[in-house]
Design an enzyme around this catalytic site. Structure first.
Site, PDB file in Angstrom:
ATOM      1  N   SER A 136      33.145  31.285  41.427  1.00 49.59           N
ATOM      2  CA  SER A 136      33.662  31.298  40.069  1.00 49.59           C
ATOM      3  C   SER A 136      33.079  32.387  39.175  1.00 49.59           C
ATOM      4  CB  SER A 136      33.381  29.919  39.469  1.00 49.59           C
ATOM      5  OG  SER A 136      34.172  29.721  38.389  1.00 49.59           O
ATOM      6  N   SER A 137      33.009  33.583  39.739  1.00 45.83           N
ATOM      7  CA  SER A 137      32.493  34.702  38.940  1.00 45.83           C
ATOM      8  C   SER A 137      33.450  35.056  37.805  1.00 45.83           C
ATOM      9  CB  SER A 137      32.259  35.922  39.826  1.00 45.83           C
ATOM     10  OG  SER A 137      33.466  36.294  40.448  1.00 45.83           O
ATOM     11  N   SER A 138      34.743  34.826  37.987  1.00 44.04           N
ATOM     12  CA  SER A 138      35.707  35.178  36.926  1.00 44.04           C
ATOM     13  C   SER A 138      35.459  34.339  35.677  1.00 44.04           C
ATOM     14  CB  SER A 138      37.146  34.928  37.375  1.00 44.04           C
ATOM     15  OG  SER A 138      37.458  35.729  38.455  1.00 44.04           O
ATOM     16  N   ASP A 159      42.381  19.970  39.875  1.00 41.14           N
ATOM     17  CA  ASP A 159      42.310  20.178  38.405  1.00 41.14           C
ATOM     18  C   ASP A 159      43.696  20.377  37.794  1.00 41.14           C
ATOM     19  OD1 ASP A 159      42.496  22.768  39.528  1.00 41.14           O
ATOM     20  OD2 ASP A 159      41.136  23.686  38.075  1.00 41.14           O
ATOM     21  N   GLY A 211      34.192  32.428  45.909  1.00 46.16           N
ATOM     22  CA  GLY A 211      34.455  31.028  45.562  1.00 46.16           C
ATOM     23  C   GLY A 211      33.400  30.398  44.674  1.00 46.16           C
ATOM     24  N   GLY A 248      34.491  37.000  44.427  1.00 50.32           N
ATOM     25  CA  GLY A 248      35.365  36.787  45.582  1.00 50.32           C
ATOM     26  C   GLY A 248      34.794  35.865  46.637  1.00 50.32           C
ATOM     27  N   ASP A 293      36.812  25.800  36.567  1.00 45.05           N
ATOM     28  CA  ASP A 293      35.689  26.743  36.586  1.00 45.05           C
ATOM     29  C   ASP A 293      35.111  26.941  35.192  1.00 45.05           C
ATOM     30  OD1 ASP A 293      36.526  26.895  39.166  1.00 45.05           O
ATOM     31  OD2 ASP A 293      37.526  28.828  38.950  1.00 45.05           O
TER      32      ASP A 293
END
Ligand code: GLA
Length: 342
Positions: free
Chosen positions: A108-110, A19, A106, A104, A155
Site C-alpha cells: 500500500s505504498s500508493s 472493502d 502489496g 508494487g 489502504d
C-alpha cells in the site's frame, strides 16, 4: 522549518477484496512508510521531488486544476487538486518525498503517499487536521481519478487508523472501526516479496470490481455483503466463485478477530491458508510467482501463508511459529502507529 508528515504502509491480515463489497477487513499499519517534508515555495510554483526515484515535478497549484500526469507525479497533482476542490486554500509548496516502503509489492505504498502528501499540505495551511474518514475518502478519489486504480478505501483507512500492538477491524457497511489487540506471543508475521511487481491500475483488479458489481445486480442486492452462499447457485461462472470468495472472506475476518482476542495463532495460520485458497481458486488473483513463494514459505515451516493485497503479484504474508526461523528474505511485520505529523 520543514513540516514532516509520515504515513505507514499496511499489511491486511484478512479481508481481501471485501472493502468495495461493503465487507470486513482486518489490516494493521507497519513500521515502513512514506515521509513528506514540506515548506512554502518561494516562487509561486509547487515543486515536488522524489528522493527515492531522483525525479522532480513542478506545477502551478493556482491553475484551475493541475494537469494530470503519469506515474508518481499523479499523486501530488491529484492531492492538491482534490484538497482545493474541497475548499482548502493551499500555499505553493516545496515537497520532498522519501520512502522505505517498496512500491508494487502489496504494502500500500500508493495510499501512504497520498496520505503523507495530504497531511503535509494541510499542515502548511495551519488548519486543524480534518476528520480522518473524510481524508481517507479524499485520498481514495486521488487513487481512483488521478492514478486510475478503482481501489476501495481499505489502504487509506489502514494507514490513517493504524495503532501500535493492534489490528484495525473495519466494517465498510457501517463505517465502524474497532481496535483488535494483536499479541503474537513469540510468533512472527512476515512479508516475502514474490518478485512479481504489479500496479493495480491496468491489472485485473478493475475487472474483479466489475464482476462483483454485476453479480450484485444479478442477485438484486445493493452489495455482496447481503449475498448468501445459497444465492450463488443461480449465478453463472465465474461470478458464483467471486461471490463465494467475498462471503467466506468476511466470515474469515470475523473468525480471525476472535482468534486474535483468544491469542489462538494456530487458528490465524489456518485462516491465512484458507484465504489464500479462496483468493487463488475463487477470486483468481494469484500468479505463478506468488504460488511458488507460498509453497516456499510453507516448506520453510510457515503455519499459514497467503497473497497480500490486491493480488496479480506483490508480496506473500506468512505466519511462523516461535521455533521457526523465517527465510532470510522475509521482512517481519509488526503493527505500528498510524499516519501523522512527525
Ligand atoms: C488493494 C486496494 C484495496 C483492496 C485490496 C484488496 O490494496 O487498494 O482497496 O481492495 O487491494 O483487498
Amino acid at each position: 522549518m520543514d513540516l514532516v508528515a509520515f504515513a505507514p504502509g499496511r499489511v491486511n491480515l484478512l479481508g481481501e477484496h471485501t472493502d468495495y463489497n461493503d465487507g470486513l477487513c482486518l489490516p494493521f499499519a507497519i513500521a515502513r512508510g512514506v515521509t513528506v517534508r514540506a515548506r512554502p515555495s518561494p516562487d509561486g510554483m509547487t515543486h515536488v521531488e522524489s528522493l527515492t526515484l531522483r525525479e522532480r515535478d513542478e506545477f502551478d497549484p493556482g491553475a484551475p486544476a493541475p494537469a494530470p500526469a503519469d506515474g508518481w507525479r499523479a499523486f501530488a497533482r491529484g492531492v492538491v487538486a482534490e484538497l482545493r476542490a474541497a475548499g482548502h486554500t493551499l500555499p505553493p509548496a516545496m515537497l520532498e518525498i522519501s520512502s522505505d516502503l517498496p512500491a508494487g509489492v502489496g504494502l500500500s505504498s500508493s495510499a501512504a503517499l497520498e496520505v503523507a502528501l495530504a497531511l503535509a499540505l494541510l499542515a502548511l495551511t495551519g488548519e486543524l487536521e480534518p476528520d480522518r474518514r473524510w481524508l481517507a475518502h479524499l485520498c481514495s478519489r486521488v487513487e481512483n481519478e488521478w492514478v486510475g486504480a478503482h481501489t476501495g478505501l481499505l489502504d487509506q483507512l489502514a494507514t490513517l487508523f493504524g495503532e501500535e500492538h493492534a489490528a484495525t477491524l473495519i466494517d465498510f457497511r457501517t463505517g465502524a472501526i474497532a481496535r483488535v489487540p494483536m499479541e503474537l506471543d513469540g510468533w512472527t508475521l512476515a512479508t516475502i516479496d514474490s518478485g512479481a511487481s504489479r500496479s493495480l491500475a491496468g491489472s485485473g483488479y478493475n475487472d474483479r470490481r466489475r464482476e462483483c458489481k454485476t453479480a450484485a445486480e444479478l442477485l438484486g442486492v445493493s452489495s455482496l455483503r447481503d449475498a448468501s452462499l445459497t444465492d450463488i447457485v443461480g449465478l453463472p461462472e465465474p461470478l458464483n466463485r467471486r461471490v463465494r470468495h467475498v462471503i467466506t472472506e468476511n466470515a474469515r475476518v470475523r473468525t480471525a478477530t476472535e482468534a486474535l482476542h483468544a491469542r489462538d495463532l494456530t487458528k490465524l495460520g489456518d485462516l491465512l491458508d484458507a484465504s489464500h485458497t479462496s483468493l487463488r481458486d475463487d477470486f483468481e488473483v494469484s500468479v505463478p510467482e506468488v504460488e511458488r513463494t507460498v509453497a516456499r514459505v510453507h516448506a520453510a515451516g510457515a503455519r499459514g501463508a497467503r497473497l497480500l493485497g490486491g493480488g496479480f503479484g506483490g508480496s506473500v504474508l506468512a505466519l511462523f511459529g516461535p521455533d521457526t526461523e523465517p527465510p532470510s528474505d522475509a521482512v517481519s511485520a509488526t503493527p505500528g502507529p498510524g499516519a501523522g505529523l512527525r
